[in-house]
Scaffold this motif. Structure first.
Motif, PDB file in Angstrom:
ATOM      1  N   SER A  47       0.821  -1.218   0.000  1.00 32.24           N
ATOM      2  CA  SER A  47       0.000   0.000   0.000  1.00 32.24           C
ATOM      3  C   SER A  47       0.850   1.261   0.000  1.00 32.24           C
ATOM      4  CB  SER A  47      -0.957   0.010   1.193  1.00 32.24           C
ATOM      5  OG  SER A  47      -0.253   0.260   2.398  1.00 32.24           O
ATOM      6  N   LYS A  48       2.108   1.145   0.403  1.00 32.35           N
ATOM      7  CA  LYS A  48       3.000   2.303   0.476  1.00 32.35           C
ATOM      8  C   LYS A  48       3.889   2.436  -0.763  1.00 32.35           C
ATOM      9  CE  LYS A  48       2.886   1.837   5.430  1.00 32.35           C
ATOM     10  NZ  LYS A  48       3.430   1.077   6.535  1.00 32.35           N
ATOM     11  N   THR A  49       3.666   1.586  -1.763  1.00 31.99           N
ATOM     12  CA  THR A  49       4.435   1.658  -3.016  1.00 31.99           C
ATOM     13  C   THR A  49       3.659   2.489  -4.034  1.00 31.99           C
ATOM     14  OG1 THR A  49       3.422  -0.287  -4.049  1.00 31.99           O
ATOM     15  CG2 THR A  49       5.316  -0.680  -2.573  1.00 31.99           C
ATOM     16  N   GLU A  50       4.272   2.722  -5.162  1.00 29.13           N
ATOM     17  CA  GLU A  50       3.596   3.469  -6.225  1.00 29.13           C
ATOM     18  C   GLU A  50       2.342   2.756  -6.725  1.00 29.13           C
ATOM     19  OE1 GLU A  50       5.480   3.255 -10.330  1.00 29.13           O
ATOM     20  OE2 GLU A  50       7.142   2.538  -9.084  1.00 29.13           O
ATOM     21  N   TRP A  51       2.255   1.436  -6.487  1.00 35.35           N
ATOM     22  CA  TRP A  51       1.101   0.676  -6.976  1.00 35.35           C
ATOM     23  C   TRP A  51      -0.064   0.727  -6.004  1.00 35.35           C
ATOM     24  CZ3 TRP A  51       2.479   0.296 -11.647  1.00 35.35           C
ATOM     25  CH2 TRP A  51       3.811   0.066 -11.992  1.00 35.35           C
ATOM     26  N   GLY A  52       0.220   0.893  -4.707  1.00 36.84           N
ATOM     27  CA  GLY A  52      -0.833   1.007  -3.711  1.00 36.84           C
ATOM     28  C   GLY A  52      -1.500  -0.300  -3.322  1.00 36.84           C
ATOM     29  N   ARG A  53      -1.054  -1.381  -3.890  1.00 38.65           N
ATOM     30  CA  ARG A  53      -1.622  -2.702  -3.610  1.00 38.65           C
ATOM     31  C   ARG A  53      -0.638  -3.772  -4.088  1.00 38.65           C
ATOM     32  NH1 ARG A  53      -6.088  -3.107  -8.457  1.00 38.65           N
ATOM     33  NH2 ARG A  53      -4.972  -1.714  -9.873  1.00 38.65           N
ATOM     34  N   PRO A  54      -0.828  -5.027  -3.671  1.00 35.46           N
ATOM     35  CA  PRO A  54       0.110  -6.073  -4.078  1.00 35.46           C
ATOM     36  C   PRO A  54       0.092  -6.326  -5.592  1.00 35.46           C
ATOM     37  CG  PRO A  54      -1.159  -6.786  -2.182  1.00 35.46           C
ATOM     38  CD  PRO A  54      -1.793  -5.514  -2.685  1.00 35.46           C
ATOM     39  N   LEU A  55       1.272  -6.616  -6.107  1.00 35.13           N
ATOM     40  CA  LEU A  55       1.414  -7.046  -7.498  1.00 35.13           C
ATOM     41  C   LEU A  55       1.359  -8.569  -7.539  1.00 35.13           C
ATOM     42  CD1 LEU A  55       4.476  -4.899  -8.640  1.00 35.13           C
ATOM     43  CD2 LEU A  55       2.060  -4.374  -8.932  1.00 35.13           C
ATOM     44  N   VAL A  56       0.792  -9.104  -8.590  1.00 36.54           N
ATOM     45  CA  VAL A  56       0.829 -10.553  -8.777  1.00 36.54           C
ATOM     46  C   VAL A  56       2.269 -10.931  -9.137  1.00 36.54           C
ATOM     47  CG1 VAL A  56       0.011 -12.457 -10.233  1.00 36.54           C
ATOM     48  CG2 VAL A  56      -1.597 -10.706  -9.434  1.00 36.54           C
ATOM     49  N   ASN A  57       2.745 -12.003  -8.541  1.00 33.72           N
ATOM     50  CA  ASN A  57       4.090 -12.515  -8.782  1.00 33.72           C
ATOM     51  C   ASN A  57       4.287 -12.716 -10.293  1.00 33.72           C
ATOM     52  OD1 ASN A  57       6.224 -14.536  -9.083  1.00 33.72           O
ATOM     53  ND2 ASN A  57       6.072 -14.815  -6.866  1.00 33.72           N
ATOM     54  N   SER A  58       5.345 -12.135 -10.827  1.00 29.26           N
ATOM     55  CA  SER A  58       5.545 -12.171 -12.285  1.00 29.26           C
ATOM     56  C   SER A  58       5.779 -13.584 -12.812  1.00 29.26           C
ATOM     57  CB  SER A  58       6.691 -11.257 -12.703  1.00 29.26           C
ATOM     58  OG  SER A  58       7.892 -11.636 -12.067  1.00 29.26           O
ATOM     59  N   LEU A  59       6.357 -14.458 -12.001  1.00 28.71           N
ATOM     60  CA  LEU A  59       6.546 -15.829 -12.469  1.00 28.71           C
ATOM     61  C   LEU A  59       5.226 -16.589 -12.532  1.00 28.71           C
ATOM     62  CD1 LEU A  59       9.961 -16.761 -10.894  1.00 28.71           C
ATOM     63  CD2 LEU A  59       9.436 -16.043 -13.230  1.00 28.71           C
ATOM     64  N   PHE A  60       4.276 -16.227 -11.674  1.00 28.12           N
ATOM     65  CA  PHE A  60       2.926 -16.779 -11.799  1.00 28.12           C
ATOM     66  C   PHE A  60       2.312 -16.296 -13.115  1.00 28.12           C
ATOM     67  CE2 PHE A  60      -1.663 -16.310 -11.435  1.00 28.12           C
ATOM     68  CZ  PHE A  60      -2.034 -17.604 -11.118  1.00 28.12           C
ATOM     69  N   THR A  61       2.486 -15.011 -13.396  1.00 25.63           N
ATOM     70  CA  THR A  61       1.953 -14.439 -14.638  1.00 25.63           C
ATOM     71  C   THR A  61       2.526 -15.166 -15.848  1.00 25.63           C
ATOM     72  OG1 THR A  61       1.740 -12.295 -13.543  1.00 25.63           O
ATOM     73  CG2 THR A  61       1.643 -12.302 -15.949  1.00 25.63           C
ATOM     74  N   LEU A  62       3.833 -15.415 -15.844  1.00 25.81           N
ATOM     75  CA  LEU A  62       4.489 -16.131 -16.940  1.00 25.81           C
ATOM     76  C   LEU A  62       3.911 -17.535 -17.091  1.00 25.81           C
ATOM     77  CD1 LEU A  62       6.800 -16.325 -19.075  1.00 25.81           C
ATOM     78  CD2 LEU A  62       8.261 -17.116 -17.194  1.00 25.81           C
ATOM     79  N   GLY A  63       3.808 -18.256 -15.972  1.00 22.64           N
ATOM     80  CA  GLY A  63       3.268 -19.614 -16.023  1.00 22.64           C
ATOM     81  C   GLY A  63       1.823 -19.657 -16.473  1.00 22.64           C
ATOM     82  N   LEU A  64       1.032 -18.702 -16.021  1.00 25.03           N
ATOM     83  CA  LEU A  64      -0.373 -18.630 -16.427  1.00 25.03           C
ATOM     84  C   LEU A  64      -0.481 -18.366 -17.922  1.00 25.03           C
ATOM     85  CD1 LEU A  64      -3.396 -18.554 -15.733  1.00 25.03           C
ATOM     86  CD2 LEU A  64      -3.089 -16.125 -15.153  1.00 25.03           C
ATOM     87  N   MET A  65       0.317 -17.437 -18.419  1.00 22.44           N
ATOM     88  CA  MET A  65       0.285 -17.094 -19.846  1.00 22.44           C
ATOM     89  C   MET A  65       0.574 -18.329 -20.696  1.00 22.44           C
ATOM     90  SD  MET A  65       2.592 -14.243 -21.829  1.00 22.44           S
ATOM     91  CE  MET A  65       4.158 -14.889 -21.258  1.00 22.44           C
ATOM     92  N   ILE A  66       1.616 -19.039 -20.375  1.00 22.25           N
ATOM     93  CA  ILE A  66       1.961 -20.226 -21.163  1.00 22.25           C
ATOM     94  C   ILE A  66       0.941 -21.334 -20.919  1.00 22.25           C
ATOM     95  CG2 ILE A  66       3.693 -22.041 -21.469  1.00 22.25           C
ATOM     96  CD1 ILE A  66       5.786 -19.767 -21.019  1.00 22.25           C
ATOM     97  N   GLY A  67       0.505 -21.488 -19.675  1.00 20.71           N
ATOM     98  CA  GLY A  67      -0.484 -22.514 -19.363  1.00 20.71           C
ATOM     99  C   GLY A  67      -1.782 -22.352 -20.132  1.00 20.71           C
ATOM    100  N   ILE A  68      -2.237 -21.120 -20.281  1.00 21.11           N
ATOM    101  CA  ILE A  68      -3.470 -20.865 -21.036  1.00 21.11           C
ATOM    102  C   ILE A  68      -3.337 -21.335 -22.484  1.00 21.11           C
ATOM    103  CG2 ILE A  68      -4.829 -18.976 -22.060  1.00 21.11           C
ATOM    104  CD1 ILE A  68      -4.744 -17.607 -19.290  1.00 21.11           C
ATOM    105  N   SER A  69      -2.129 -21.298 -23.026  1.00 15.26           N
ATOM    106  CA  SER A  69      -1.919 -21.683 -24.431  1.00 15.26           C
ATOM    107  C   SER A  69      -1.879 -23.191 -24.644  1.00 15.26           C
ATOM    108  CB  SER A  69      -0.614 -21.073 -24.957  1.00 15.26           C
ATOM    109  OG  SER A  69       0.524 -21.775 -24.465  1.00 15.26           O
ATOM    110  N   VAL A  70      -1.579 -23.955 -23.605  1.00 15.47           N
ATOM    111  CA  VAL A  70      -1.297 -25.383 -23.745  1.00 15.47           C
ATOM    112  C   VAL A  70      -2.428 -26.162 -24.405  1.00 15.47           C
ATOM    113  CG1 VAL A  70      -0.940 -27.527 -22.411  1.00 15.47           C
ATOM    114  CG2 VAL A  70       0.430 -25.489 -21.924  1.00 15.47           C
TER     115      VAL A  70
END
Length: 150
Positions: free
Chosen positions: A49-72
């Motif tokens: 909440s104290k960062t420029e984003w104001g809330r948690p970011l989703v882990n980028s490696l989860f994002t990578l895995g999800l992106m490829i997983g959706i394509s499978v």
């Protein structure tokens, strides 16, 4: 089998994957805990909440895995031999809890293996977008794919 064989891929073809996923706080927390990633930007609401984003970011490696997983299911289920590598991986826009991810994949190159006659290598560019069509992840992936059985 839903996966495509080497001969089925055409350079330049774009797959618009119909599977979508809304990312939850639980997805992000579970992935971060499973990978022993204590980054407070992902798991500590007060810190985030104290960062420029104001809330948690989703882990980028989860994002990578999800992106490829959706394509499978559309392109590689049952016909891929192995992932050979990923290059040019980037996360140009953050992904947050509650965002819905959709993915497109472009076939960049296709070639037969020089050493194994029953397979070849396909290079994909995967792109993940949030519900507002902001690009949240992109990578180039090389996969070893089976050729169609004789």
């Amino acid at each position: 089998m839903a996966g495509l064989y080497l001969e089925d891929f055409e350079v330049g073809h774009v797959f618009r994957h119909p599977l979508r996923k809304t990312v939850t706080e639980s997805d992000n927390m579970l992935f971060s805990v499973m990978t022993l990633n204590p980054q407070p930007l992902h798991i500590d609401f007060d810190f985030a909440s104290k960062t420029e984003w104001g809330r948690p970011l989703v882990n980028s490696l989860f994002t990578l895995g999800l992106m490829i997983g959706i394509s499978v299911n559309d392109i590689t289920i049952g016909t891929t031999v192995a992932n050979l590598g990923m290059t040019e991986t980037m996360f140009p826009h953050p992904l947050f809890h509650g965002d819905t991810v959709h993915v497109e994949t472009t076939v960049i190159s296709v070639r037969e293996s020089k050493s194994k006659p029953d397979r070849g290598i396909v290079e994909f560019e995967h792109r993940a977008y949030n519900q507002n069509d902001a690009l949240v992840a992109k990578c180039t992936r090389q996969a070893m794919m089976l050729k169609r059985p004789a």
